[in-house]
Enzyme design. Structure first.
Site, PDB file in Angstrom:
ATOM      1  N   ALA A  60      43.375  37.276  33.955  1.00 24.46           N
ATOM      2  CA  ALA A  60      43.112  35.927  33.453  1.00 24.46           C
ATOM      3  C   ALA A  60      43.749  35.755  32.077  1.00 24.46           C
ATOM      4  CB  ALA A  60      41.604  35.707  33.361  1.00 24.46           C
ATOM      5  N   GLY A 100      41.694  40.426  36.218  1.00 29.77           N
ATOM      6  CA  GLY A 100      41.754  39.542  37.384  1.00 29.77           C
ATOM      7  C   GLY A 100      42.935  39.881  38.287  1.00 29.77           C
ATOM      8  N   GLU A 103      41.710  42.452  40.481  1.00 26.96           N
ATOM      9  CA  GLU A 103      40.708  41.862  41.390  1.00 26.96           C
ATOM     10  C   GLU A 103      41.389  41.114  42.537  1.00 26.96           C
ATOM     11  OE1 GLU A 103      38.458  40.258  37.943  1.00 26.96           O
ATOM     12  OE2 GLU A 103      36.714  40.953  39.070  1.00 26.96           O
ATOM     13  N   GLU A 123      38.353  44.255  31.152  1.00 28.25           N
ATOM     14  CA  GLU A 123      37.511  43.153  30.667  1.00 28.25           C
ATOM     15  C   GLU A 123      36.498  43.614  29.620  1.00 28.25           C
ATOM     16  OE1 GLU A 123      38.449  43.637  33.745  1.00 28.25           O
ATOM     17  OE2 GLU A 123      38.725  41.750  34.825  1.00 28.25           O
TER      18      GLU A 123
HETATM   19  C1  LIG Z   1      37.851  35.556  35.416  1.00 22.63           C
HETATM   20  C2  LIG Z   1      36.980  36.688  35.257  1.00 22.63           C
HETATM   21  C3  LIG Z   1      37.527  38.039  35.330  1.00 22.63           C
HETATM   22  C4  LIG Z   1      38.865  38.243  34.825  1.00 22.63           C
HETATM   23  C5  LIG Z   1      39.061  38.600  33.555  1.00 22.63           C
HETATM   24  C6  LIG Z   1      40.370  38.998  33.091  1.00 22.63           C
HETATM   25  O1  LIG Z   1      41.323  39.140  33.794  1.00 22.63           O
HETATM   26  S1  LIG Z   1      40.483  39.270  31.410  1.00 22.63           S
HETATM   27  C7  LIG Z   1      42.126  39.845  31.119  1.00 22.63           C
HETATM   28  C8  LIG Z   1      42.249  41.261  31.492  1.00 22.63           C
HETATM   29  N1  LIG Z   1      43.553  41.725  31.151  1.00 22.63           N
HETATM   30  C9  LIG Z   1      43.811  42.398  30.031  1.00 22.63           C
HETATM   31  O2  LIG Z   1      42.943  42.696  29.248  1.00 22.63           O
HETATM   32  C10 LIG Z   1      45.250  42.756  29.792  1.00 22.63           C
HETATM   33  C11 LIG Z   1      45.603  42.546  28.354  1.00 22.63           C
HETATM   34  N2  LIG Z   1      46.993  42.784  28.103  1.00 22.63           N
HETATM   35  C12 LIG Z   1      47.490  44.029  27.838  1.00 22.63           C
HETATM   36  O3  LIG Z   1      46.802  45.019  27.898  1.00 22.63           O
HETATM   37  C13 LIG Z   1      48.917  44.111  27.445  1.00 22.63           C
HETATM   38  O4  LIG Z   1      49.310  42.872  26.902  1.00 22.63           O
HETATM   39  C14 LIG Z   1      49.888  44.466  28.596  1.00 22.63           C
HETATM   40  C15 LIG Z   1      49.623  45.895  29.041  1.00 22.63           C
HETATM   41  C16 LIG Z   1      49.711  43.506  29.740  1.00 22.63           C
HETATM   42  C17 LIG Z   1      51.359  44.332  28.092  1.00 22.63           C
HETATM   43  O5  LIG Z   1      51.519  45.076  26.930  1.00 22.63           O
HETATM   44  P1  LIG Z   1      52.875  45.011  26.094  1.00 22.63           P
HETATM   45  O6  LIG Z   1      52.722  45.948  24.954  1.00 22.63           O
HETATM   46  O7  LIG Z   1      54.005  45.165  27.021  1.00 22.63           O
HETATM   47  O8  LIG Z   1      52.973  43.514  25.555  1.00 22.63           O
HETATM   48  P2  LIG Z   1      51.942  42.682  24.642  1.00 22.63           P
HETATM   49  O9  LIG Z   1      50.588  43.286  24.623  1.00 22.63           O
HETATM   50  O10 LIG Z   1      52.596  42.387  23.348  1.00 22.63           O
HETATM   51  O11 LIG Z   1      51.829  41.339  25.508  1.00 22.63           O
HETATM   52  C18 LIG Z   1      52.961  40.476  25.697  1.00 22.63           C
HETATM   53  C19 LIG Z   1      52.481  39.043  25.575  1.00 22.63           C
HETATM   54  O12 LIG Z   1      51.597  38.767  26.653  1.00 22.63           O
HETATM   55  C20 LIG Z   1      50.373  38.259  26.160  1.00 22.63           C
HETATM   56  N3  LIG Z   1      49.288  38.690  27.045  1.00 22.63           N
HETATM   57  C21 LIG Z   1      49.141  39.887  27.642  1.00 22.63           C
HETATM   58  N4  LIG Z   1      48.057  39.876  28.437  1.00 22.63           N
HETATM   59  C22 LIG Z   1      47.528  38.624  28.336  1.00 22.63           C
HETATM   60  C23 LIG Z   1      46.423  37.992  28.933  1.00 22.63           C
HETATM   61  N5  LIG Z   1      45.640  38.616  29.828  1.00 22.63           N
HETATM   62  N6  LIG Z   1      46.165  36.729  28.588  1.00 22.63           N
HETATM   63  C24 LIG Z   1      46.944  36.070  27.715  1.00 22.63           C
HETATM   64  N7  LIG Z   1      48.014  36.625  27.129  1.00 22.63           N
HETATM   65  C25 LIG Z   1      48.297  37.886  27.450  1.00 22.63           C
HETATM   66  C26 LIG Z   1      50.265  38.843  24.758  1.00 22.63           C
HETATM   67  O13 LIG Z   1      49.386  38.096  23.955  1.00 22.63           O
HETATM   68  C27 LIG Z   1      51.705  38.748  24.301  1.00 22.63           C
HETATM   69  O14 LIG Z   1      51.944  37.412  23.937  1.00 22.63           O
HETATM   70  P3  LIG Z   1      52.760  37.042  22.602  1.00 22.63           P
HETATM   71  O15 LIG Z   1      52.014  37.654  21.493  1.00 22.63           O
HETATM   72  O16 LIG Z   1      54.106  37.646  22.799  1.00 22.63           O
HETATM   73  O17 LIG Z   1      52.706  35.550  22.599  1.00 22.63           O
END
Ligand SMILES: CCC/C=C/C(=O)SCCNC(=O)CCNC(=O)[C@H](O)C(C)(C)COP(=O)([O-])OP(=O)([O-])OC[C@H]1O[C@@H](n2cnc3c(N)ncnc32)[C@H](O)[C@@H]1OP(=O)([O-])[O-]
Length: 725
Positions: A60, A100, A103, A123
C-alpha cells in the site's frame, strides 16, 4: 495502473506504478478490471500477475494512510476476489513483494519467485498490521511460528528461505514471468480448493497455547513500547482460535486501532523522513538533484582507535578495499588485532565466511604506518582523537600526498571543518563524516560540509553512506553539528535538575519511560565523562584557566553546573572506571546501580551553594530536557544548518536512541503542538532566566504565532535572509 495482455491461454496482469508499484486506488481498480476481463473471456484459462520493472509491489502507498480515502478495505476485497477466481492465478514475484504486495500474492493460487526477490510483511515497522487478511492467510500457508516471526518483526526474507518455508512454490534463476506462465499453463484444470488459503486449516502445533504464551512474552520484550507487535500477535492468535471469516473481522478491528494511533503516524513519518533526508540541499544552492558523486573504489582510514576500527570494519563489509594507517607499529599491531576480531565476528553474524569478506587478503585490507601508501586511494577518513592541531597536521600531509580529487574526510563530533580544511590546499575536497560508536553497527552518518566543500564531495559522502548501509544526513558546520548541538541543552537540563533536587536514576527513568534506550546519565557514563570534561577545559570553562573569583555556578553570565567536573576530579569517568553518575560492579562493568556516595555529594553540594532541594515531578523533568533539545532544533533550522525537520528527526532516531514510534524530536513537538512547547519554554525560562537554552527560539515563536502549521510546511515560513551560511 495494471496492464492487461494475453499469452495465448494465460491473461497477464502487470502492476505498474513506478518506482515500486504501490497499490494505489488506480492500481487496485485496474487489477480488478483485469481479473473481471479474464474471467469473462472463455479463451483465458489462467491468470498471471506480475509487476513492472522487475518489482512485484512494495504494498500500500504509505503516504495514503493519512488520507480519508485509504484503500484498506478494497485491498482486502481484491485479495479475496483473486483467491475466489475460478481460473488459476499465479504470482510472478520479482524484486520485492512487501506488505499489501505480498498479501496480493497470498491471494493467488501459486507463487513463483526470482532467486533475488525479497518478501515480507513490514507493516509492523509502520505501526500497522497486514490488514488485507495477511495475518489470517500466512499462518495457514507456512504455520504459526514462521508467520508470527515474519509478521511481528516485519523482516524481509530472501526467495530461498521463502521456498523452504513453503511461502512460494518455485524459485527460478531465469525469467520469472515466463516461468510463472509455464506454471499457469501446467495447472489449468487442476482443482483450486486446496490452493485457496482461506479454506485451509491453520497447521496444528503439539502445544499451541504454550507456544503462543512464550511468543507473546518475546514479542512484548522486543516491542519496547511499540503497540503494533502486540496487536500483530493478537491477530495471528485469532487465526489459531477462529474460523477464517471471524479472524478477518478481528484483524480489521485491530488494524483500525493501530491506524488511528499516534504511533502509526509517527512510524510512517519516520519512514518518509528517512527518504526525505536523502534529498539534501545547502543554503549555497548545491543539491542532491544536480550533484554527481565520484566513484569510491578504495579508501584509507587514519587512526585505529575505537572509531577507526569500526570504520575499517564498515568499509570491508561494503567490499571497499582499505588501507588502515597508524602512527607507529605498536599502535598498528593493537589496532590490527582489534579490527581482525571485529571482522571475524561480523563474518560469523553475516553467515558468510571470512573468505567471502576476504579481509585476510592484503589487496582488500592493508595495515601500514607509511603515509605514502595513501597516495592512490579515492577517499581518506581521518579518525584520530579530537585534537585540532593534530587533525590539521594530518590534513596538511594528506593534501600533499593524496592524488588530486581524493575526498578527505574527518571523523569529528564537534570540531570546525573549515579550520581543518584550511590546513590543505584543497578545501573543496574536505568534508566531515561523523560516525557514531560502534561505527560498524550504528546506522547514522552525519555528513558536514564546510564553507568550501564542493557539491561533488557532498554527493560522494552521501553515496559512501549508502554503500556502508548507513543513513547519511547532510548538515552545515557549527559546534556540535546537529546531533550533539541539540544534545548539549538536554544534558545541561538533566544536570541542573540534579542541582535542584532530583537524582540521576529519577531523571533517567523518566526519559527511558518516554522511550529513549538509555537516559542522559547512563548515556554519559557509557560515553565517558572525561570526554566532555576535556572539552570544557579546552573552552576554559573549568580547570586552571578559569579566572580567579569566577562564581562556581556561573560562566559569562550564564548558569553553569560544576557537578560533572567534580565527578571527573574524583576520577569518576563513568563505566570505564566503574563509577560515574552510578556505580558499576567493576571498571568496565555495565550494570548501573544508584550510588549513595553520589547522593551524599549532591546533598553536600546543595548545602554549599545554598540550594533548597525540591521535589521535581516527571512532567518537569521530561519537558525541560526535551523542550530545550527541541528548541535548539528550531535554532538549527533557522540558521540553515539542516534543510528540514526530517533531517533532525532522522539523526535522533538513528544516532541518539530516540524512540522511532515517537517520530523524532521535531515530529514530537508537532504532535505536542508548538504553542504548548512555546508556553512551557516561556514558563521555564522565566524561572531560570540565566539559562539561554530555555529561551524560546525566534523560529519556534514565529511558527506558533502563524497558527502551528503542519511540520511539512515549517520551512516555508523561514525567510532566506535568516540563513546564517
Ligand atoms: C492495506 C492494509 C495492509 C497493507 C499495508 C501495506 O502494504 S503498508 C506498506 C508495506 N510496505 C513497505 O513497508 C515497503 C516500504 N518500502 C521499502 O522498504 C523500500 O522502499 C523498498 C525495499 C521497497 C525499496 O527500497 P530502495 O532503497 O530501493 O528505495 P527507497 O526506499 O528509496 O524507495 C524508493 C521510493 O519509493 C517510495 N516508496 C517505497 N515504498 C513505498 C510505499 N509502500 N509507499 C509509498 N512510497 C513508497 C519511497 O518513499 C521512495 O520515494 P522517493 O523518496 O524517491 O519519492
Amino acid at each position: 495502473m495494471a496492464q492487461y495482455a494475453r499469452s495465448p491461454a494465460v491473461a497477464v496482469i502487470r502492476l505498474r506504478n513506478p518506482p515500486v508499484n504501490t497499490l494505489s486506488f488506480a492500481v487496485l481498480q485496474a487489477l480488478e478490471d483485469g481479473l473481471e476481463k479474464a474471467d469473462a473471456d472463455p479463451s483465458v484459462k489462467a491468470v498471471m500477475i506480475c509487476g513492472e520493472n522487475g518489482k512485484f509491489s512494495a504494498g500500500a502507498d504509505i503516504r495514503g494512510f493519512s488520507s480519508p480515502n485509504r484503500p484498506v478495505k478494497s485491498l482486502a476485497a481484491l485479495v479475496s476476489l483473486i483467491e475466489s477466481s475460478k481460473k488459476p492465478v499465479v504470482a510472478a514475484i520479482e524484486g520485492i513483494a512487501l506488505g499489501g504486495g505480498l498479501e496480493v500474492a497470498l491471494g493467488c493460487h501459486y507463487r513463483v519467485a526470482h532467486v533475488k526477490a525479497r518478501m515480507g510483511l513490514p507493516e509492523v515497522t509502520l505501526g500497522l498490521l497486514p490488514g488485507a487478511e495477511g495475518t489470517q492467510r500466512l499462518p495457514r500457508l507456512i504455520g504459526v511460528p514462521a508467520a508470527l516471526d515474519m509478521i511481528t518483526t516485519g523482516k524481509h526474507i530472501p526467495a530461498t528461505e521463502a521456498l523452504k518455508l513453503g511461502l512460494v512454490d518455485e524459485v527460478v534463476e531465469e525469467n520469472t514471468v515466463e516461468a510463472a506462465i509455464r506454471l499457469a499453463n501446467k495447472v489449468i484444470g487442476q482443482p483450486l480448493g486446496p490452493r485457496r488459503l482461506s479454506l485451509k486449516p491453520v497447521p496444528k502445533l503439539p502445544d499451541m497455547e504454550a507456544f503462543l504464551s512464550q511468543a507473546r512474552v518475546r514479542v512484548k520484550k522486543q516491542a519496547q513500547g511499540c503497540l503494533a507487535p502486540e496487536l500483530c500477535f493478537q491477530a495471528v492468535r485469532a487465526a489459531t482460535q477462529m474460523p477464517f471469516a471471524d479472524g478477518v473481522r478481528r484483524e480489521r478491528e485491530l488494524f483500525m486501532v493501530l491506524l488511528s494511533s499516534g504511533q502509526a503516524r509517527a512510524l510512517q513519518y519516520a519512514f518518509l523522513a528517512e527518504r526525505a533526508a536523502q534529498k539534501w540541499t545547502t543554503p549555497g544552492g548545491a543539491s542532491w538533484s544536480s550533484a554527481t558523486p565520484q566513484p569510491v573504489r578504495s579508501a584509507a582510514v587514519i587512526g585505529l582507535g575505537t572509531m577507526g576500527r569500526g570504520i575499517v570494519t564498515s568499509l570491508v563489509k561494503a567490499n571497499i578495499p582499505v588501507v588502515a594507517l597508524e602512527q607507529d607499529l605498536e599502535y598498528l599491531n593493537t589496532g590490527r588485532k582489534a579490527v581482525m576480531l571485529l571482522l571475524e565476528r561480523e563474518a560469523m553474524k553475516m553467515e558468510v565466511g571470512a573468505q567471502t569478506l576476504d579481509f585476510h587478503n592484503p589487496a582488500r585490507l592493508q595495515f601500514t604506518v607509511d603515509f605514502d601508501s595513501l597516495r592512490d586511494v579515492d577517499l581518506v577518513i581521518e579518525a584520530v582523537f579530537e585534537n585540532m592541531a593534530l587533525k590539521k597536521e594530518i590534513f596538511h600531509k594528506l593534501s600533499r600526498i593524496c592524488k588530486p580529487g581524493a575526498l578527505l574526510c574527518t571523523n569529528t563530533s564537534a570540531l570546525n571543518i573549515d579550520e581543518i580544511a584550511s590546513a590543505t590546499s584543497r578545501p573543496q575536497q574536505v568534508i566531515g563524516t561523523h560516525f557514531f560508536s560502534p561505527a560498524h553497527v550504528m546506522r547514522l552518518l552525519e555528513i558536514i560540509y564546510g564553507r568550501h566543500t564542493s557539491p561533488t564531495a557532498i554527493a560522494t559522502a552521501v553515496q559512501l553512506a549508502k554503500a556502508l548501509k548507513k543513513v547519511g544526513v547532510v548538515v552545515g558546520n557549527c559546534f556540535g553539528f546537529v546531533g550533539n548541538r541539540m544534545m548539549f541543552p538536554y544534558v545541561q537540563q538533566a544536570v541542573f535538575l540534579l542541582e535542584e533536587g532530583s537524582r540521576p536514576e529519577a531523571v533517567d527513568r523518566v526519559l527511558e519511560d518516554f522511550g529513549f534506550k538509555i537516559g542522559p546519565f547512563r548515556m554519559s557514563d557509557l560515553a565517558g565523562l572525561d570526554v566532555g570534561w576535556r572539552s570544557r577545559q579546552g573552552q576554559g570553562l573549568t580547570g586552571p584557566s578559569v579566572p580567579a573569583g569566577t562564581p562556581a555556578r556561573q560562566r559569562q553570565g550564564q548558569r553553569y553546573s560544576p557537578l560533572p567536573d567534580l565527578l571527573c576530579e574524583s576520577g569518576r569517568f563513568g563505566q570505564k572506571t566503574g563509577k560515574g553518575w552510578y556505580q558499576y560492579e567493576k571498571a568496565g562493568g555495565r550494570t548501573a546501580t544508584p550510588d549513595p556516595w553520589l547522593h551524599s555529594l549532591l546533598a553536600q553540594y546543595r548545602d554549599t551553594h545554598g540550594i533548597e532541594p525540591r521535589f521535581i515531578d516527571q512532567e518537569e523533568i521530561l519537558e525541560r530536557c526535551l523542550f530545550s533539545l527541541i528548541n535548539e532544533g528550531f535554532a538549527i533550522l533557522a540558521e540553515g544548518i539542516a534543510s528540514g525537520p526530517e533531517h533532525l528527526d532522522v539523526i535522533y532516531i538513528n544516532g541518539y536512541g530516540w524512540p522511532k514510534h515517537k517520530g523524532g524530536p521535531m515530529f514530537y513537538a508537532s504532535t505536542v503542538g508548538l504553542p504548548r512547547v512555546l508556553a512551557k519554554l516561556h514558563k521555564y525560562s522565566e524561572a531560570h532566566p540565566d539559562v539561554p537554552g530555555l529561551q524560546p527560539s525566534a523560529f519556534l515563536k514565529k511558527l506558533a504565532a502563524v497558527g502551528n502549521p503542519p511540520i511539512k510546511e515549517w520551512m516555508s515560513y523561514l525567510s532566506q535572509q535568516s540563513s546564517r551560511l
